[in-house]
Enzyme design. Structure first.
Site, PDB file in Angstrom:
ATOM      1  N   GLY A  48      -1.336 -21.162  47.434  1.00  0.00           N
ATOM      2  CA  GLY A  48      -1.319 -22.318  46.471  1.00  0.00           C
ATOM      3  C   GLY A  48      -2.823 -22.778  46.053  1.00  0.00           C
ATOM      4  O   GLY A  48      -3.275 -22.834  44.881  1.00  0.00           O
TER       5      GLY A  48
ATOM      6  N   GLY B 114      -4.115 -21.922  51.532  1.00  0.00           N
ATOM      7  CA  GLY B 114      -2.938 -21.308  51.364  1.00  0.00           C
ATOM      8  C   GLY B 114      -2.865 -20.589  50.061  1.00  0.00           C
ATOM      9  O   GLY B 114      -3.698 -20.517  49.109  1.00  0.00           O
TER      10      GLY B 114
ATOM     11  N   GLU C  31       3.595 -24.078  44.379  1.00  0.00           N
ATOM     12  CA  GLU C  31       3.196 -25.438  43.674  1.00  0.00           C
ATOM     13  C   GLU C  31       4.064 -25.648  42.517  1.00  0.00           C
ATOM     14  O   GLU C  31       4.241 -24.694  41.755  1.00  0.00           O
ATOM     15  CB  GLU C  31       1.727 -25.464  43.533  1.00  0.00           C
TER      16      GLU C  31
ATOM     17  N   THR D 207     -12.127 -29.061  48.807  1.00  0.00           N
ATOM     18  CA  THR D 207     -11.378 -29.722  47.557  1.00  0.00           C
ATOM     19  C   THR D 207     -10.756 -31.092  48.007  1.00  0.00           C
ATOM     20  O   THR D 207     -10.650 -31.450  49.377  1.00  0.00           O
ATOM     21  CB  THR D 207      -9.908 -28.874  47.406  1.00  0.00           C
TER      22      THR D 207
ATOM     23  N   ASP E 189       0.276  -2.222  38.386  1.00  0.00           N
ATOM     24  CA  ASP E 189       0.983  -1.157  37.480  1.00  0.00           C
ATOM     25  C   ASP E 189       1.301  -1.736  36.140  1.00  0.00           C
ATOM     26  O   ASP E 189       1.970  -1.065  35.259  1.00  0.00           O
ATOM     27  CB  ASP E 189       2.345  -0.642  38.085  1.00  0.00           C
TER      28      ASP E 189
END
Length: 311
Positions: free
Chosen positions: A73, A71, A281, A46, A224
């Site tokens: 994020g 991470g 973020e 990235t 759930d």
């Protein structure tokens, strides 16, 4: 191993700057693990914020598996991109945590060693887990929050996070204690409507948030079809503030400052714009927010022993 032109396809997206940049030392071993598992692997690093979202959105449908390292994020960005793909073509996800806190990796039972995580992905044991939908076109993996300390995650410089790890969040949080801002907010879900002045609220689907394990003391089920809502109300004075902090630490189920609910569809309204954080973020500033649980919308690689047995 399959023939060259019938190999499974894997898109590997990594954030070189996440955590302490340890991915540099493990990249060759990780790719080798994927190749040995029969994957033709395409690798991208990235370059800027939301790059992982763009890559997953534009390329993901052509791959069997999208793996990311960074991470929480980075994982959240990949989810944002993958969720734009039609469900029939939507790839599964793998995650190699490399951040400072890695809350969601803990919830999934992923190992902390990168090579072991790559082995988990290569074993192809997937769990379908719930995710959160935020407004009309954004998603979060495990937490959407506003209020006290939420700015810490996206305002703390990456260099500080890399140098101090989880302690960077703690130090920045302490610095902001004197600037706690109350919010007059209305929460609507099911037949409930709650209004009050709070300093923090989060919708989450994780055993750990901000490095704090089992933060609410509530049972959390990752699959759930429901999300958890925690509201922390404003204390009136210094004594109440101390009590509120103690209740958070001890997970006091009878606290007058902390309320917990299960939700599947939630409206949050305020008279002024509120800054939201999604998986650490910045999620924008909003007066009205709509959050929905997306049941088992993400299929992610996990250790086989962590997959719940069918009831």
């Amino acid at each position: 191993m399959k023939g060259r032109y019938s190999m499974k396809r894997l898109l590997f997206i990594y954030n070189l700057h996440s955590g302490k940049g340890l991915i540099r030392n493990h990249l060759a071993d990780i790719i080798d693990t994927f190749n040995k598992a029969g994957y033709e692997t395409v690798v991208y690093s990235t370059q800027e914020r939301a790059d992982a979202t763009r890559l997953a959105k534009e390329l993901g449908a052509s791959y069997d598996l999208v793996v990311c390292s960074g991470g929480d994020g980075t994982l959240s960005e990949v989810l944002d991109g993958v969720m734009t793909i039609d469900e029939k073509r939507r790839p599964k996800i793998g995650y190699i945590p490399a951040g400072s806190t890695n809350d969601y990796a803990y919830s999934l039972g992923l190992p902390s060693q990168m090579k072991r995580c790559a082995n988990v992905i290569a074993e192809e044991k997937f769990r379908a887990v719930d995710v959160g939908k935020f407004q009309e076109n954004s998603y979060f993996v495990y937490v959407a929050a506003f209020g006290a300390f939420t700015e810490v995650s996206w305002n703390t410089p990456q260099k500080t996070k890399n140098a101090l790890g989880h302690n960077a969040y703690i130090l920045e949080g302490i610095r902001q204690v004197g600037n706690l801002k109350p919010y007059q907010v209305r929460f609507s879900f099911g037949d409930e409507e709650i209004a009050g002045e709070c300093i923090y609220a989060m919708v989450y689907n994780s055993f750990s948030v901000g490095g704090m394990k089992n933060i609410s003391g509530q049972n959390v089920e990752l699959d759930d079809g429901k999300l958890n809502l925690m509201i922390v109300y404003r204390p009136d004075n210094a004594v109440d503030f101390s009590v509120m902090l103690a209740d958070l630490v001890t997970k006091n189920p009878n606290s007058k400052f902390i309320a917990n609910y299960e939700i599947s569809d939630l409206i949050v309204e305020s008279d002024s714009d509120i800054d939201w954080v999604l998986d650490g973020e910045y999620g924008g500033s909003h007066k009205k927010v709509h959050i929905q649980a997306m049941p088992q919308a993400m299929k992610i690689a996990v250790p086989a022993e962590t997959i719940p047995q069918e009831k």
